[in-house]
Enzyme design. Structure first.
Site, PDB file in Angstrom:
ATOM      1  N   LYS A  57       0.852  -1.198   0.000  1.00  0.00           N
ATOM      2  CA  LYS A  57       0.000   0.000   0.000  1.00  0.00           C
ATOM      3  C   LYS A  57       0.890   1.250   0.000  1.00  0.00           C
ATOM      4  O   LYS A  57       1.892   1.278   0.720  1.00  0.00           O
ATOM      5  CB  LYS A  57      -0.854  -0.027   1.283  1.00  0.00           C
ATOM      6  CG  LYS A  57      -2.285   0.391   1.079  1.00  0.00           C
ATOM      7  CD  LYS A  57      -3.034   0.274   2.410  1.00  0.00           C
ATOM      8  CE  LYS A  57      -4.468   0.664   2.286  1.00  0.00           C
ATOM      9  NZ  LYS A  57      -5.267  -0.073   1.315  1.00  0.00           N
TER      10      LYS A  57
ATOM     11  N   SER B 252      -2.044   6.069   0.608  1.00  0.00           N
ATOM     12  CA  SER B 252      -3.234   5.256   0.916  1.00  0.00           C
ATOM     13  C   SER B 252      -3.271   4.881   2.396  1.00  0.00           C
ATOM     14  O   SER B 252      -4.332   4.849   3.004  1.00  0.00           O
ATOM     15  CB  SER B 252      -3.249   3.964   0.122  1.00  0.00           C
ATOM     16  OG  SER B 252      -3.294   4.223  -1.215  1.00  0.00           O
TER      17      SER B 252
ATOM     18  N   ARG C  11      -9.300   7.996   7.749  1.00  0.00           N
ATOM     19  CA  ARG C  11     -10.702   7.578   7.583  1.00  0.00           C
ATOM     20  C   ARG C  11     -11.188   6.769   8.779  1.00  0.00           C
ATOM     21  O   ARG C  11     -12.314   6.920   9.249  1.00  0.00           O
ATOM     22  CB  ARG C  11     -10.816   6.753   6.290  1.00  0.00           C
ATOM     23  CG  ARG C  11     -12.182   6.197   5.995  1.00  0.00           C
ATOM     24  CD  ARG C  11     -12.306   5.804   4.518  1.00  0.00           C
ATOM     25  NE  ARG C  11     -11.276   4.870   4.065  1.00  0.00           N
ATOM     26  CZ  ARG C  11     -11.379   3.552   4.179  1.00  0.00           C
ATOM     27  NH1 ARG C  11     -12.448   3.015   4.718  1.00  0.00           N
ATOM     28  NH2 ARG C  11     -10.410   2.775   3.752  1.00  0.00           N
TER      29      ARG C  11
ATOM     30  N   ARG D  95      -2.689 -11.126  -4.077  1.00  0.00           N
ATOM     31  CA  ARG D  95      -3.943 -11.568  -4.698  1.00  0.00           C
ATOM     32  C   ARG D  95      -3.667 -12.778  -5.589  1.00  0.00           C
ATOM     33  O   ARG D  95      -2.811 -12.724  -6.470  1.00  0.00           O
ATOM     34  CB  ARG D  95      -4.527 -10.430  -5.529  1.00  0.00           C
ATOM     35  CG  ARG D  95      -5.866 -10.754  -6.136  1.00  0.00           C
ATOM     36  CD  ARG D  95      -6.460  -9.550  -6.826  1.00  0.00           C
ATOM     37  NE  ARG D  95      -6.794  -8.491  -5.889  1.00  0.00           N
ATOM     38  CZ  ARG D  95      -6.825  -7.194  -6.200  1.00  0.00           C
ATOM     39  NH1 ARG D  95      -6.507  -6.806  -7.426  1.00  0.00           N
ATOM     40  NH2 ARG D  95      -7.164  -6.297  -5.301  1.00  0.00           N
TER      41      ARG D  95
ATOM     42  N   HIS E  89     -11.037 -13.433   1.567  1.00  0.00           N
ATOM     43  CA  HIS E  89      -9.969 -12.610   2.137  1.00  0.00           C
ATOM     44  C   HIS E  89      -9.433 -13.268   3.410  1.00  0.00           C
ATOM     45  O   HIS E  89     -10.220 -13.735   4.236  1.00  0.00           O
ATOM     46  CB  HIS E  89     -10.497 -11.226   2.540  1.00  0.00           C
ATOM     47  CG  HIS E  89     -10.848 -10.346   1.383  1.00  0.00           C
ATOM     48  ND1 HIS E  89     -11.067  -8.999   1.520  1.00  0.00           N
ATOM     49  CD2 HIS E  89     -10.997 -10.612   0.065  1.00  0.00           C
ATOM     50  CE1 HIS E  89     -11.352  -8.482   0.337  1.00  0.00           C
ATOM     51  NE2 HIS E  89     -11.326  -9.443  -0.554  1.00  0.00           N
TER      52      HIS E  89
ATOM     53  N   GLU F 212      -2.526  -9.276   3.819  1.00  0.00           N
ATOM     54  CA  GLU F 212      -3.880  -9.615   3.373  1.00  0.00           C
ATOM     55  C   GLU F 212      -3.755 -10.456   2.104  1.00  0.00           C
ATOM     56  O   GLU F 212      -3.129 -10.037   1.134  1.00  0.00           O
ATOM     57  CB  GLU F 212      -4.698  -8.363   3.061  1.00  0.00           C
ATOM     58  CG  GLU F 212      -6.130  -8.743   2.666  1.00  0.00           C
ATOM     59  CD  GLU F 212      -6.936  -7.579   2.110  1.00  0.00           C
ATOM     60  OE1 GLU F 212      -7.919  -7.194   2.755  1.00  0.00           O
ATOM     61  OE2 GLU F 212      -6.576  -7.065   1.032  1.00  0.00           O
TER      62      GLU F 212
ATOM     63  N   GLU G  79     -15.261  -3.109 -11.694  1.00  0.00           N
ATOM     64  CA  GLU G  79     -16.009  -2.345 -10.674  1.00  0.00           C
ATOM     65  C   GLU G  79     -15.116  -1.299 -10.022  1.00  0.00           C
ATOM     66  O   GLU G  79     -15.541  -0.167  -9.761  1.00  0.00           O
ATOM     67  CB  GLU G  79     -16.560  -3.330  -9.625  1.00  0.00           C
ATOM     68  CG  GLU G  79     -17.575  -2.722  -8.683  1.00  0.00           C
ATOM     69  CD  GLU G  79     -16.958  -2.150  -7.419  1.00  0.00           C
ATOM     70  OE1 GLU G  79     -17.693  -1.518  -6.656  1.00  0.00           O
ATOM     71  OE2 GLU G  79     -15.738  -2.338  -7.182  1.00  0.00           O
TER      72      GLU G  79
HETATM   73  P1  0O2 Z   1      -6.682  -1.773  -2.905  1.00  0.00           P
HETATM   74  O1  0O2 Z   1      -6.324  -0.718  -3.885  1.00  0.00           O
HETATM   75  O2  0O2 Z   1      -7.032  -3.067  -3.568  1.00  0.00           O
HETATM   76  O3  0O2 Z   1      -5.718  -1.922  -1.797  1.00  0.00           O
HETATM   77  P2  0O2 Z   1     -11.682  -1.306   4.179  1.00  0.00           P
HETATM   78  O4  0O2 Z   1     -10.249  -1.622   3.881  1.00  0.00           O
HETATM   79  O5  0O2 Z   1     -11.899  -0.446   5.340  1.00  0.00           O
HETATM   80  O6  0O2 Z   1     -12.440  -0.849   2.940  1.00  0.00           O
HETATM   81  P3  0O2 Z   1     -11.727  -3.847   5.239  1.00  0.00           P
HETATM   82  O7  0O2 Z   1     -12.769  -4.564   6.054  1.00  0.00           O
HETATM   83  O8  0O2 Z   1     -10.435  -3.527   5.902  1.00  0.00           O
HETATM   84  O9  0O2 Z   1     -12.383  -2.604   4.591  1.00  0.00           O
HETATM   85  O10 0O2 Z   1     -11.356  -4.661   3.985  1.00  0.00           O
HETATM   86  P4  0O2 Z   1     -12.100  -5.722   3.078  1.00  0.00           P
HETATM   87  O11 0O2 Z   1     -13.572  -5.601   3.052  1.00  0.00           O
HETATM   88  O12 0O2 Z   1     -11.561  -7.042   3.507  1.00  0.00           O
HETATM   89  O13 0O2 Z   1     -11.581  -5.294   1.637  1.00  0.00           O
HETATM   90  C1  0O2 Z   1     -10.368  -4.683   1.405  1.00  0.00           C
HETATM   91  C2  0O2 Z   1      -9.875  -4.898  -0.020  1.00  0.00           C
HETATM   92  O14 0O2 Z   1     -10.715  -5.823  -0.715  1.00  0.00           O
HETATM   93  C3  0O2 Z   1      -9.948  -3.638  -0.850  1.00  0.00           C
HETATM   94  O15 0O2 Z   1      -8.756  -2.933  -0.668  1.00  0.00           O
HETATM   95  C4  0O2 Z   1     -10.101  -4.171  -2.266  1.00  0.00           C
HETATM   96  O16 0O2 Z   1      -8.868  -4.653  -2.773  1.00  0.00           O
HETATM   97  C5  0O2 Z   1     -10.994  -5.360  -2.033  1.00  0.00           C
HETATM   98  N1  0O2 Z   1     -12.415  -5.002  -2.072  1.00  0.00           N
HETATM   99  C6  0O2 Z   1     -13.273  -4.995  -1.032  1.00  0.00           C
HETATM  100  N2  0O2 Z   1     -14.496  -4.629  -1.411  1.00  0.00           N
HETATM  101  C7  0O2 Z   1     -14.429  -4.408  -2.742  1.00  0.00           C
HETATM  102  C8  0O2 Z   1     -15.408  -3.986  -3.717  1.00  0.00           C
HETATM  103  O17 0O2 Z   1     -16.568  -3.762  -3.432  1.00  0.00           O
HETATM  104  N3  0O2 Z   1     -14.950  -3.850  -4.992  1.00  0.00           N
HETATM  105  C9  0O2 Z   1     -13.668  -4.087  -5.373  1.00  0.00           C
HETATM  106  N4  0O2 Z   1     -13.339  -3.925  -6.651  1.00  0.00           N
HETATM  107  N5  0O2 Z   1     -12.721  -4.457  -4.454  1.00  0.00           N
HETATM  108  C10 0O2 Z   1     -13.105  -4.617  -3.167  1.00  0.00           C
HETATM  109  P5  0O2 Z   1      -8.643  -1.376  -0.884  1.00  0.00           P
HETATM  110  O18 0O2 Z   1      -7.695  -0.867   0.126  1.00  0.00           O
HETATM  111  O19 0O2 Z   1     -10.002  -0.760  -0.925  1.00  0.00           O
HETATM  112  O20 0O2 Z   1      -8.053  -1.218  -2.307  1.00  0.00           O
END
Ligand code: 0O2
Length: 249
Positions: A61, A65, A72, A93, A136, A155, A170
């Site tokens: 990250k 970010s 946030r 991933r 996840h 993760e 998406e």
């Molecule tokens: P990036 O750019 O991939 O790192 P939060 O992190 O607060 O939003 P939480 O519970 O910590 O929520 O994480 P969660 O739900 O396990 O999901 C985190 C990551 O899963 C996201 O990272 C995305 O990579 C993916 N993800 C989760 N929900 C969605 C979704 O609705 N659409 C898409 N396309 N990806 C999703 P980041 O940090 O948002 O983004």
């Protein structure tokens, strides 16, 4: 002036080393998980007759970010708090062919002695309201440095090709509309997620049917795994000698 840390060169040097160490641990953690996945992938290629791993991507990250997420979520800005609360700084991933592969792979990783599973979120059994699907896992692995061991969170997201296709589109739409996808488009995306899930189910069914036919054929000859062109020549030779000896020519 003397008490202001920002004009203290030693303090700045220490901070730089601390930050470098902090980010390095996540790079090493990604490397470790990638090595584990490469080993599984190679083993599948050599021993089994197909490899469930299609692609692997990893990312760290960005500091921006991390900063935004800390803000946030309202966490403290100290490194200790970021280390404990932001658990997706290192992300890996894995894309698989079939849904069953996702669970097989996740079990294999979870059973490794040095991996501690901290959290599992199954967005395949329970998709997100927008249609997002993926498995996840937050895991913790030890990173052995010169003078300390850092237990580091990673993760791991495991999904099928169809789930990945949906998620990347998406993601683009989400940012194109500045995180406010218009209602009509959001509905179409939900429908597309259902179609992708249906495709995954059909492909899984076909895959199982083909496996049954393959197994029946291999029982006839006992030579099914010779179909795999990746088997080293010395192994093929040894196997053929052995088969001659036991009268299985
Ligand atoms: P990036 O750019 O991939 O790192 P939060 O992190 O607060 O939003 P939480 O519970 O910590 O929520 O994480 P969660 O739900 O396990 O999901 C985190 C990551 O899963 C996201 O990272 C995305 O990579 C993916 N993800 C989760 N929900 C969605 C979704 O609705 N659409 C898409 N396309 N990806 C999703 P980041 O940090 O948002 O983004």
């Amino acid at each position: 002036m003397e008490n202001n840390h920002f004009f203290d060169l030693n303090y700045l040097k220490e901070m730089r080393v601390e930050l470098t160490r902090f980010m390095m641990a996540y790079k090493f953690a990604c490397d470790e998980i990638n090595t584990k996945i490469n080993i599984l992938s190679d083993e599948f290629n050599y021993i089994h007759d197909y490899n469930p791993i299609e692609h692997v991507k990893s990312r760290i990250k960005s500091p921006e970010s991390i900063f935004k997420k800390v803000q946030r979520k309202g966490y403290d800005f100290s490194l200790a708090s970021i280390r404990e609360n932001i658990r997706d700084i290192a992300g890996v991933r894995i894309t698989c062919s079939f849904i069953s592969d996702i669970y097989v792979l996740s079990e294999m990783l979870q059973n490794q002695g040095d991996i501690k599973v901290v959290e599992v979120k199954d967005y395949i059994k329970t998709p997100k309201p927008n249609g997002y699907q993926s498995l996840h896992m937050i895991v913790e692995i030890p990173i052995f440095m010169s003078d300390r061991t850092e237990n580091t969170y990673v993760e791991i997201q495991i999904r099928t090709i169809a789930m990945d296709f949906w998620a990347s589109l998406e993601h683009k739409i989400y940012y194109k509309y500045n995180k406010e996808i218009p209602g009509g488009l959001a509905n179409e995306l939900r429908n597309a997620a259902l179609v992708a899930a249906e495709l995954d189910r059909k492909m899984e069914w076909l895959h199982k049917e083909v496996s049954v036919i393959k197994e029946e054929n291999s029982e006839d000859t006992g030579l099914a795994f010779l179909e795999n062109g990746d088997i080293p020549a010395f192994l093929l030779k040894a196997l053929s000698e052995y088969q001659k000896r036991i009268g299985h020519e």
